[in-house]
Design a protein around this motif. Structure first.
Motif, PDB file in Angstrom:
ATOM      1  N   TRP A 194      72.138  20.498  46.249  1.00 16.30           N
ATOM      2  CA  TRP A 194      71.659  20.127  47.452  1.00 16.30           C
ATOM      3  C   TRP A 194      72.766  18.891  47.977  1.00 16.30           C
ATOM      4  N   TYR A 195      73.260  19.216  49.266  1.00 14.50           N
ATOM      5  CA  TYR A 195      74.186  18.228  49.790  1.00 14.50           C
ATOM      6  C   TYR A 195      73.888  17.898  51.181  1.00 14.50           C
ATOM      7  N   GLU A 196      74.550  16.735  51.528  1.00 16.18           N
ATOM      8  CA  GLU A 196      74.459  16.336  53.180  1.00 16.18           C
ATOM      9  C   GLU A 196      75.736  16.205  53.415  1.00 16.18           C
ATOM     10  N   LEU A 197      76.044  17.038  54.425  1.00 14.56           N
ATOM     11  CA  LEU A 197      77.503  17.243  55.110  1.00 14.56           C
ATOM     12  C   LEU A 197      77.465  16.603  56.603  1.00 14.56           C
ATOM     13  N   SER A 198      78.509  15.693  56.596  1.00 11.28           N
ATOM     14  CA  SER A 198      78.892  15.179  58.088  1.00 11.28           C
ATOM     15  C   SER A 198      80.050  16.057  58.411  1.00 11.28           C
ATOM     16  N   PRO A 199      80.010  16.309  59.904  1.00 10.44           N
ATOM     17  CA  PRO A 199      81.054  17.280  60.306  1.00 10.44           C
ATOM     18  C   PRO A 199      82.703  16.845  60.043  1.00 10.44           C
ATOM     19  N   SER A 200      83.570  17.443  59.650  1.00  5.65           N
ATOM     20  CA  SER A 200      84.627  17.156  59.368  1.00  5.65           C
ATOM     21  C   SER A 200      85.571  16.800  60.446  1.00  5.65           C
ATOM     22  N   ASP A 201      85.106  17.214  61.776  1.00  4.55           N
ATOM     23  CA  ASP A 201      85.932  17.164  63.051  1.00  4.55           C
ATOM     24  C   ASP A 201      85.419  15.895  63.832  1.00  4.55           C
ATOM     25  N   ALA A 202      84.447  15.178  63.222  1.00  7.13           N
ATOM     26  CA  ALA A 202      84.077  14.215  63.798  1.00  7.13           C
ATOM     27  C   ALA A 202      84.790  12.643  63.352  1.00  7.13           C
ATOM     28  N   GLY A 203      84.284  11.815  64.103  1.00  8.16           N
ATOM     29  CA  GLY A 203      85.187  10.530  63.804  1.00  8.16           C
ATOM     30  C   GLY A 203      84.925   9.821  62.477  1.00  8.16           C
ATOM     31  N   ALA A 204      85.463   8.614  62.342  1.00  9.88           N
ATOM     32  CA  ALA A 204      85.573   8.093  61.287  1.00  9.88           C
ATOM     33  C   ALA A 204      84.220   7.608  60.636  1.00  9.88           C
ATOM     34  N   ALA A 205      83.006   7.312  61.655  1.00  9.42           N
ATOM     35  CA  ALA A 205      81.795   6.852  61.037  1.00  9.42           C
ATOM     36  C   ALA A 205      81.051   8.253  60.711  1.00  9.42           C
ATOM     37  N   ALA A 206      80.483   8.226  59.644  1.00  7.84           N
ATOM     38  CA  ALA A 206      79.663   9.291  59.193  1.00  7.84           C
ATOM     39  C   ALA A 206      78.402   8.491  58.322  1.00  7.84           C
ATOM     40  N   PRO A 207      77.192   9.282  58.527  1.00 12.94           N
ATOM     41  CA  PRO A 207      75.938   8.767  57.909  1.00 12.94           C
ATOM     42  C   PRO A 207      76.479   8.438  56.431  1.00 12.94           C
ATOM     43  N   ARG A 208      75.698   7.344  55.831  1.00  8.81           N
ATOM     44  CA  ARG A 208      75.922   6.756  54.514  1.00  8.81           C
ATOM     45  C   ARG A 208      75.436   8.089  53.512  1.00  8.81           C
ATOM     46  N   GLY A 209      76.239   8.248  52.397  1.00  9.03           N
ATOM     47  CA  GLY A 209      75.825   9.110  51.373  1.00  9.03           C
ATOM     48  C   GLY A 209      76.198  10.586  51.700  1.00  9.03           C
ATOM     49  N   THR A 210      76.821  10.781  53.100  1.00  5.91           N
ATOM     50  CA  THR A 210      77.266  12.072  53.338  1.00  5.91           C
ATOM     51  C   THR A 210      78.590  12.618  52.703  1.00  5.91           C
ATOM     52  N   ALA A 211      78.857  13.771  52.504  1.00 10.23           N
ATOM     53  CA  ALA A 211      80.317  14.185  52.279  1.00 10.23           C
ATOM     54  C   ALA A 211      80.918  14.948  53.534  1.00 10.23           C
ATOM     55  N   ARG A 212      82.000  15.275  53.411  1.00 12.20           N
ATOM     56  CA  ARG A 212      82.683  15.992  54.372  1.00 12.20           C
ATOM     57  C   ARG A 212      83.326  17.382  53.855  1.00 12.20           C
ATOM     58  N   LEU A 213      83.375  17.608  52.563  1.00  6.52           N
ATOM     59  CA  LEU A 213      83.898  18.666  51.835  1.00  6.52           C
ATOM     60  C   LEU A 213      83.128  18.960  50.518  1.00  6.52           C
ATOM     61  N   LEU A 214      82.804  20.045  50.307  1.00 11.39           N
ATOM     62  CA  LEU A 214      82.339  20.640  48.985  1.00 11.39           C
ATOM     63  C   LEU A 214      83.326  21.482  48.605  1.00 11.39           C
TER      64      LEU A 214
END
Length: 422
Positions: free
Chosen positions: A293-313
């Motif tokens: 299970w993973y939490e992913l933040s959008p790769s096209d969003a800005g630099a800030a991302a929710p803590r503990g999330t990834a952008r690429l699996l």
């Protein structure tokens, strides 16, 4: 289905190996990009067998090392624009007007794509420098003759050397007068030189030759600059007489497929290769037969991302291949994206530029979207939404199932990955 004109899809031919020409060999050698010598490897983040190894394929998508023959776009990088006119056509535009066709738009594209980690500074030599030959004399066209191109480059560098110190710049744009009658906009390309040109004590290994109309194609210089950073063409150029589509591999996703795409932000895979994704933003999903299970933040969003999330699996599926998983959220460069969701694509390190090194996996086969604006509607609705799943059979015989379990208020998506090693 509306289609874009053919000239919107012109990049693959730019990198086809060209025949050596005796008349030009003493100056430039053959224009064969894959003969560039790879420097000492620079380990990409992650490594450890999780990613495809770089191969000798042209612009290989392997992320195991960085080809030091190319500048890596991190931090501040300086580029120069040189403006070239011809004796048969006095320029109608000012150099500042031509510069404005491409900058600051190109710099802003990369700033958004890199989360501010890459800053491209364009410096323009603001005067028209006259070439010795007429615009027709160089035979500028889509499939340019080797001798004509070699002569153009030789003359352009010689003329520019009087006004520019090439030692100060990592990228060189040779910009021709767009109104000159012998200039063909389809000749815009990056020229890689197996035998670099020496000027101001440095070796010029590649030059961006710009022949765009005014105004130019959208994102054209960002696409070409991507090649200067070792990124491949992701579209398919059908053989003569074929009715096949140019955009079957990646559709609107990533401008290295189509600079006209609705979602031109680079794939997270490319952002990783270029050094824009930091530690913890890329996760390797190793084959265990269990669910992950993973939490992913959008790769096209800005630099800030929710803590503990990834952008690429990254799911390794063979020595030369991997399954990549990211979220496209319709932000930044993707503000015109047709659909949002979890995007899956196969990466092949052994497939060269223009031959399909990346294939987007269609999460909704048999349907399409945005028929009037997408470059390839069948893939415009490729991303998975909440509650949807996709099964992928890897090159190594494994089967990977990706399920989108949820989407949080902070913009992150929950993804479940289950793999079964054959």
């Amino acid at each position: 289905m509306s289609r874009l004109p053919e000239r919107a899809h012109r990049e693959q031919w730019r990198y086809h190996p060209l025949r050596a020409v005796a008349a030009a060999a003493s100056v430039f050698g053959a224009v064969v990009a894959w003969t560039l010598v790879m420097g000492p490897a620079v380990a990409a983040p992650g490594g450890g067998g999780c990613v495809p190894v770089r191969t000798r394929a042209h612009h290989s998508e392997g992320a195991s090392s960085w080809n030091r023959a190319y500048p890596r776009p991190r931090g501040d990088l300086d580029a120069v624009m040189v403006f070239l006119s011809f004796p048969d056509s006095p320029p109608k535009l000012t150099t500042r007007a031509v510069e404005a066709d491409h900058f600051p738009a190109t710099s802003r594209f990369f700033a958004r794509a890199s989360y501010g980690r890459f800053r491209l500074h364009a410096h323009a030599a603001h005067r028209w420098l006259r070439m010795p030959g007429t615009s027709y004399s160089y035979g500028i066209r889509r499939d340019w003759a080797d001798a004509d191109r070699a002569r153009y480059l030789r003359d352009a560098v010689a003329v520019a050397d009087k006004a520019v110190d090439f030692a100060k710049y990592q990228v060189v744009y040779l910009v021709a007068d767009p109104d000159a009658p012998g200039v063909d906009s389809d000749a815009t390309k990056v020229v890689n030189l197996a035998r670099p040109i020496r000027a101001d004590g440095v070796s010029l290994r590649r030059l961006v030759t710009v022949f765009e109309h005014h105004p130019p194609d959208r994102n054209v210089l960002a696409h070409e600059t991507g090649h200067a950073f070792d990124l491949p063409d992701l579209y398919y150029r059908p053989p003569a007489g074929s009715t096949a589509d140019w955009d079957t591999h990646v559709g609107d996703w990533d401008l290295m497929g189509s600079q006209f795409g609705l979602a031109p932000d680079p794939f997270a895979w490319h952002k990783w290769r270029l050094g824009w994704l930091g530690k913890g933003q890329v996760r390797c999903v190793r084959h265990t037969g269990a669910a992950h299970w993973y939490e992913l933040s959008p790769s096209d969003a800005g630099a800030a991302a929710p803590r503990g999330t990834a952008r690429l699996l990254v799911v390794p599926t063979g020595g030369d291949s991997a399954l990549a998983i990211e979220v496209r959220g319709g932000a930044g460069n993707d503000a015109r994206a047709c659909r949002r969701g979890v995007l899956l694509y196969e990466v092949r390190a052994d497939v060269g530029s223009g031959d399909g090194p990346i294939d987007v996996l269609d999460g909704h086969p048999g349907t399409g979207a945005c028929a009037n604006t997408s470059v390839y509607p069948p893939l415009a609705d490729a991303p998975l939404g909440v509650g949807e799943s996709f099964s992928y059979d890897g090159q190594d015989g494994s089967t990977v199932r990706v399920t989108v379990a949820g989407r949080a208020a902070d913009g992150s998506w929950t993804v479940k990955v289950t793999d079964d090693q054959a």
